[in-house]
Write an enzyme that holds these catalytic residues in place. Structure first.
Site, mmCIF file in Angstrom:
data_model
loop_
_atom_site.group_PDB
_atom_site.id
_atom_site.type_symbol
_atom_site.label_atom_id
_atom_site.label_comp_id
_atom_site.label_asym_id
_atom_site.label_seq_id
_atom_site.Cartn_x
_atom_site.Cartn_y
_atom_site.Cartn_z
ATOM 1 N N LYS A 11 -1.159 11.564 2.837
ATOM 2 C CA LYS A 11 -0.060 10.687 3.251
ATOM 3 C C LYS A 11 0.356 10.948 4.710
ATOM 4 O O LYS A 11 -0.039 11.966 5.305
ATOM 5 C CB LYS A 11 1.107 10.868 2.276
ATOM 6 C CG LYS A 11 0.774 10.404 0.843
ATOM 7 C CD LYS A 11 1.990 10.504 -0.067
ATOM 8 C CE LYS A 11 1.674 10.014 -1.479
ATOM 9 N NZ LYS A 11 2.878 10.045 -2.357
ATOM 10 N N TYR A 51 1.406 0.104 -4.343
ATOM 11 C CA TYR A 51 2.439 0.696 -5.201
ATOM 12 C C TYR A 51 3.167 -0.353 -6.041
ATOM 13 O O TYR A 51 4.303 -0.121 -6.479
ATOM 14 C CB TYR A 51 3.434 1.486 -4.350
ATOM 15 C CG TYR A 51 2.941 2.860 -3.947
ATOM 16 C CD1 TYR A 51 2.717 3.858 -4.898
ATOM 17 C CD2 TYR A 51 2.696 3.177 -2.608
ATOM 18 C CE1 TYR A 51 2.269 5.119 -4.534
ATOM 19 C CE2 TYR A 51 2.255 4.446 -2.237
ATOM 20 C CZ TYR A 51 2.041 5.416 -3.207
ATOM 21 O OH TYR A 51 1.605 6.667 -2.852
ATOM 22 N N PHE A 59 13.369 3.820 -5.386
ATOM 23 C CA PHE A 59 12.793 4.420 -4.177
ATOM 24 C C PHE A 59 11.702 3.562 -3.541
ATOM 25 O O PHE A 59 11.090 3.970 -2.554
ATOM 26 C CB PHE A 59 12.237 5.815 -4.494
ATOM 27 C CG PHE A 59 11.194 5.842 -5.595
ATOM 28 C CD1 PHE A 59 9.877 5.499 -5.345
ATOM 29 C CD2 PHE A 59 11.535 6.220 -6.890
ATOM 30 C CE1 PHE A 59 8.917 5.532 -6.354
ATOM 31 C CE2 PHE A 59 10.591 6.255 -7.903
ATOM 32 C CZ PHE A 59 9.274 5.897 -7.630
ATOM 33 N N ARG A 87 -5.559 16.159 -9.739
ATOM 34 C CA ARG A 87 -4.125 16.265 -10.057
ATOM 35 C C ARG A 87 -3.703 17.737 -10.088
ATOM 36 O O ARG A 87 -2.602 18.084 -9.674
ATOM 37 C CB ARG A 87 -3.820 15.605 -11.400
ATOM 38 C CG ARG A 87 -4.062 14.107 -11.453
ATOM 39 C CD ARG A 87 -3.071 13.273 -10.694
ATOM 40 N NE ARG A 87 -1.734 13.353 -11.225
ATOM 41 C CZ ARG A 87 -0.725 12.569 -10.827
ATOM 42 N NH1 ARG A 87 -0.921 11.652 -9.868
ATOM 43 N NH2 ARG A 87 0.471 12.690 -11.339
ATOM 44 N N THR A 93 4.635 16.110 -8.696
ATOM 45 C CA THR A 93 5.146 15.107 -7.745
ATOM 46 C C THR A 93 6.222 15.699 -6.840
ATOM 47 O O THR A 93 6.237 15.447 -5.633
ATOM 48 C CB THR A 93 5.745 13.915 -8.536
ATOM 49 O OG1 THR A 93 4.783 13.469 -9.488
ATOM 50 C CG2 THR A 93 6.121 12.785 -7.601
ATOM 51 N N ASN A 114 5.484 13.682 -0.045
ATOM 52 C CA ASN A 114 4.831 14.735 -0.819
ATOM 53 C C ASN A 114 3.326 14.874 -0.551
ATOM 54 O O ASN A 114 2.567 15.279 -1.417
ATOM 55 C CB ASN A 114 5.139 14.581 -2.308
ATOM 56 C CG ASN A 114 4.664 13.263 -2.866
ATOM 57 O OD1 ASN A 114 4.052 12.474 -2.148
ATOM 58 N ND2 ASN A 114 4.919 13.022 -4.133
ATOM 59 N N HIS A 117 -1.610 11.705 -2.539
ATOM 60 C CA HIS A 117 -1.654 10.861 -3.735
ATOM 61 C C HIS A 117 -2.979 11.118 -4.433
ATOM 62 O O HIS A 117 -3.999 11.335 -3.785
ATOM 63 C CB HIS A 117 -1.584 9.371 -3.351
ATOM 64 C CG HIS A 117 -1.972 8.456 -4.486
ATOM 65 N ND1 HIS A 117 -1.078 8.047 -5.438
ATOM 66 C CD2 HIS A 117 -3.184 7.929 -4.833
ATOM 67 C CE1 HIS A 117 -1.717 7.295 -6.337
ATOM 68 N NE2 HIS A 117 -2.995 7.212 -5.992
ATOM 69 N N GLU A 128 -7.862 1.711 -7.715
ATOM 70 C CA GLU A 128 -7.421 2.188 -6.405
ATOM 71 C C GLU A 128 -8.608 2.344 -5.449
ATOM 72 O O GLU A 128 -8.486 2.043 -4.249
ATOM 73 C CB GLU A 128 -6.661 3.506 -6.568
ATOM 74 C CG GLU A 128 -5.328 3.310 -7.280
ATOM 75 C CD GLU A 128 -4.611 4.606 -7.644
ATOM 76 O OE1 GLU A 128 -3.505 4.508 -8.188
ATOM 77 O OE2 GLU A 128 -5.163 5.702 -7.387
#
Ligand code: UDP
Length: 143
Positions: A11, A51, A59, A87, A93, A114, A117, A128
């Site tokens: 990110k 998203y 948010f 993950r 998260t 964070n 992703h 994705e």
């Protein structure tokens, strides 16, 4: 063990802090192979589309604004149980709850910013990957 493909984003916060190489090193050290990779700066429409499942969450506006605030790295990772493996490498998260040694524990500042992703299931991984990569941009490691 199934060989899977998953989708990953570094990110804007982690790209801005120059952590691309460190994060790629974590993927490779864990045995995941980067089989597609590029830097992109998302438009508002691209971020909203990616998203879309969160569009009703409080948010959402801040998330789109953050994800368009600077360039990101997008990549396809391949390996044994890649979806779950990634993950685990990422951590929870919320970095305050992320296990020690995970990417979010080490590189994320908050639940909003964070660092990474990763797809949460095989079906979302497929969707994705197709959102960002044409079939010809993915390079299976055949030598
Ligand atoms: N997010 C946020 N605030 C929240 C919860 C989530 O900004 O209170 C953002 C955060 O960037 C997160 C993304 O929305 O990574 C997607 O949320 P999800 O619950 O799917 O978490 P993830 O799969 O990324 O761990």
């Amino acid at each position: 063990m199934a060989i899977e493909r998953t989708f990953s984003i570094i990110k804007p916060d982690a790209v801005a802090k120059n952590h691309i190489g460190a994060i790629y090193n974590r993927f490779e050290s864990a045995g995941l192979k980067i089989i597609a990779s590029k830097m992109v700066h998302l438009t508002k429409e691209q971020a909203e589309g990616f998203y879309a499942e969160h569009s009703e969450r409080p948010f959402f506006g801040a998330l789109v604004s953050f994800m368009t605030s600077g360039p990101i790295m997008v990549q396809v990772l391949e390996g044994e149980n890649a979806v779950l493996a990634n993950r685990e490498i990422m951590g929870a998260t919320n970095p305050a709850q992320a296990a020690r040694g995970t990417l979010r524990a080490d590189y994320a500042d908050s639940i909003d910013e964070n660092a990474v992703h990763g797809s949460d299931a095989l079906a979302s991984a497929e969707r994705e990957i197709a959102y960002f990569f044409a079939a010809g941009e993915i390079c299976p490691r055949t030598r």
